[in-house]
Design an enzyme around this catalytic site. Structure first.
Site, PDB file in Angstrom:
ATOM      1  N   GLY A  90      35.376  37.129  38.611  1.00 17.38           N
ATOM      2  CA  GLY A  90      35.462  36.744  37.213  1.00 17.38           C
ATOM      3  C   GLY A  90      34.111  36.340  36.650  1.00 17.38           C
ATOM      4  O   GLY A  90      33.808  36.605  35.479  1.00 17.38           O
ATOM      5  N   ASP A 308      38.381  24.503  41.505  1.00 18.63           N
ATOM      6  CA  ASP A 308      38.408  25.296  42.734  1.00 18.63           C
ATOM      7  C   ASP A 308      38.771  24.466  43.962  1.00 18.63           C
ATOM      8  O   ASP A 308      39.068  25.019  45.026  1.00 18.63           O
ATOM      9  CB  ASP A 308      37.067  25.993  42.955  1.00 18.63           C
ATOM     10  CG  ASP A 308      36.859  27.174  42.025  1.00 18.63           C
ATOM     11  OD1 ASP A 308      37.848  27.643  41.431  1.00 18.63           O
ATOM     12  OD2 ASP A 308      35.705  27.617  41.861  1.00 18.63           O
ATOM     13  N   ARG A 382      40.593  31.461  48.210  1.00 18.29           N
ATOM     14  CA  ARG A 382      40.694  30.011  48.397  1.00 18.29           C
ATOM     15  C   ARG A 382      42.066  29.609  48.931  1.00 18.29           C
ATOM     16  O   ARG A 382      42.170  28.661  49.727  1.00 18.29           O
ATOM     17  CB  ARG A 382      40.351  29.278  47.108  1.00 18.29           C
ATOM     18  CG  ARG A 382      38.908  29.501  46.683  1.00 18.29           C
ATOM     19  CD  ARG A 382      38.472  28.590  45.561  1.00 18.29           C
ATOM     20  NE  ARG A 382      37.174  29.001  45.053  1.00 18.29           N
ATOM     21  CZ  ARG A 382      36.004  28.657  45.574  1.00 18.29           C
ATOM     22  NH1 ARG A 382      35.960  27.868  46.629  1.00 18.29           N
ATOM     23  NH2 ARG A 382      34.869  29.090  45.049  1.00 18.29           N
TER      24      ARG A 382
END
Length: 427
Positions: A90, A308, A382
């Site tokens: 992204g 994140d 992740r």
């Protein structure tokens, strides 16, 4: 690809991989500097290679010499001979959409994988439009593929929403360094992931650029002369957080080198959050050490500046005998997956009590988890790394889907884990 994660205790020493965020920014800035820049210790992963490839397509010369990237950029970018494929990145999509406006003439097309083609970009296109850039999505859905007409950025006054992604702001600040006139950028609402904006400005300053700002609400940038320089990419706290979690969850201890706070990183907040959860952190000259421990007090963590960290903190909360509220991350639903919904759906498979909020999760953790189930990472790097760390602490282990996604940000993740005692089998 799926892996079987067996109960293990983590102990040892690893070196944190280089920062993905700073590698992206350094490569993008070097692309618009018509002289040589040297980027030391870059992260070479699927995401950052997407930025490197995009720079090459726009006319930059990028050469790798071991742990060094030598980039010779251009004042005027050339029209790419092919579509720019950002893969799963992204950051690459947003920054290089804005940079593509500086193609001397012609049209640039940018697209990516299935995940990228679901992630929003229309706010950036609308903001660029007010600066004289013609750009649109081919399907009129506000998502990639994107087409950008070259010719430059005129400048002027524009606005960008702050609550969806700080990458929109980063893209305009970097591309604005080549604008014909000054850009005045007003941020609508509270901006999320603010340390990423700080990282962008610090990197711009390293290459002799300058951005005027009023906090996080108004930014001014104009065309200016940047200087080629040597940039040393710091270690990545976000990637290191998964190794920290593995030690925390398994009752082990790990030493992580190549970490420091000399440049702003949103994910450096993992130090504070690990300590709040009862882990023991020791900062030393080369990095830090993590020793397991548990707090049994209810805590609430606002992750609006470090979204994140949601996956890694969620799995740490799963084995903490208390209630953990993770909030402020509605924008995490717009990442490689809907991380809020995905985490809720997978953690309940372990018998956990999980409440899904619009902007986060409430997790009632336990002292012990049996595991023995299969968790889907939805192709999200992740989530995969977080579930793998959790599987090490489950009495029956876990099967985790999506191992191939780790190369997006931490290609050596499984190797580093196994070097510290993790038992992991590909199936």
């Amino acid at each position: 690809m799926k892996i079987q994660v067996l109960p293990s205790q983590i102990s040892g020493t690893v070196s944190a991989p280089a920062s993905k965020s700073y590698t992206h920014r350094a490569v993008a800035l070097a692309t618009i500097i018509p002289e040589e820049s040297k980027i030391h210790n870059p992260l070479l992963s699927r995401d950052t290679r997407a930025s490197i490839d995009a720079s090459k397509l726009l006319g930059a010369v990028v050469e790798q010499d071991g742990p060094l990237l030598v980039v010779s950029g251009r004042e005027k970018l050339k029209c790419p001979p092919n579509v720019i494929n950002v893969e799963n990145s992204g950051t690459t999509l947003r920054i290089y959409t804005a940079l593509s406006a500086h193609v001397e003439r012609g049209y640039t097309v940018l697209t990516g994988d299935d995940s990228i083609r679901r992630r929003p970009i229309q706010p950036l296109l609308d903001s660029l439009g007010k600066l004289g850039v013609e750009c649109w999505t081919t399907r009129e859905t506000g998502t990639a593929p994107v087409v950008v007409r070259g010719g430059g950025i005129r400048g002027g006054r524009t606005r960008i929403i702050g609550w969806e992604s700080s990458q929109y702001l980063t893209a305009i600040l970097i591309a604005g360094l080549r604008a014909s006139d000054k850009i005045i950028l007003e941020v609508e609402g509270k901006i999320v992931s603010r340390p990423y904006v700080d990282a962008t400005i610090k990197t711009i300053e390293h290459f002799s650029g300058h951005v005027e700002r009023e906090g996080y609400s108004i930014f001014e940038v104009e065309g200016q002369t940047l200087q080629g320089d040597e940039f040393h990419v710091p270690g990545d706290f976000g990637a290191a957080s998964f190794m920290m979690a593995a030690a925390y969850l398994t009752g082990g201890e790990i030493h992580i080198k190549n970490l420091d706070n000399s440049l702003p990183q949103a994910d450096a907040a993992i130090i504070k959050y690990t300590e709040m959860m009862g882990g023991h952190i020791t900062i030393h000259e080369e990095g830090l050490s993590v020793r397991s421990g548990r707090s049994d007090k209810p805590i609430t963590l606002d992750l609006s500046d470090s979204p994140d960290l949601l996956p890694v903190l969620a799995v740490m909360a799963a084995l903490r005998p208390a209630t953990t509220t993770l909030k402020g991350v509605s924008h995490a639903r717009l990442k490689e997956s809907d991380r809020v919904g995905a985490l809720a759906a997978q953690l309940v498979k372990l018998g956990l009590d999980v409440v899904e909020l619009e902007d986060g999760l409430i997790i009632s953790g336990r002292e012990r988890l049996d595991g023995g189930v299969t968790l889907d990472s939805y192709g999200d790097h992740r989530l995969f790394m977080a579930f793998t760390a959790l599987g090490l602490a489950c009495t029956k282990g876990l099967t985790v889907l999506g191992a191939e996604s780790a190369d997006v940000s931490y290609p050596s993740f499984l190797d580093d884990l196994t070097s510290c005692g993790a038992r992991v089998k590909s199936t």
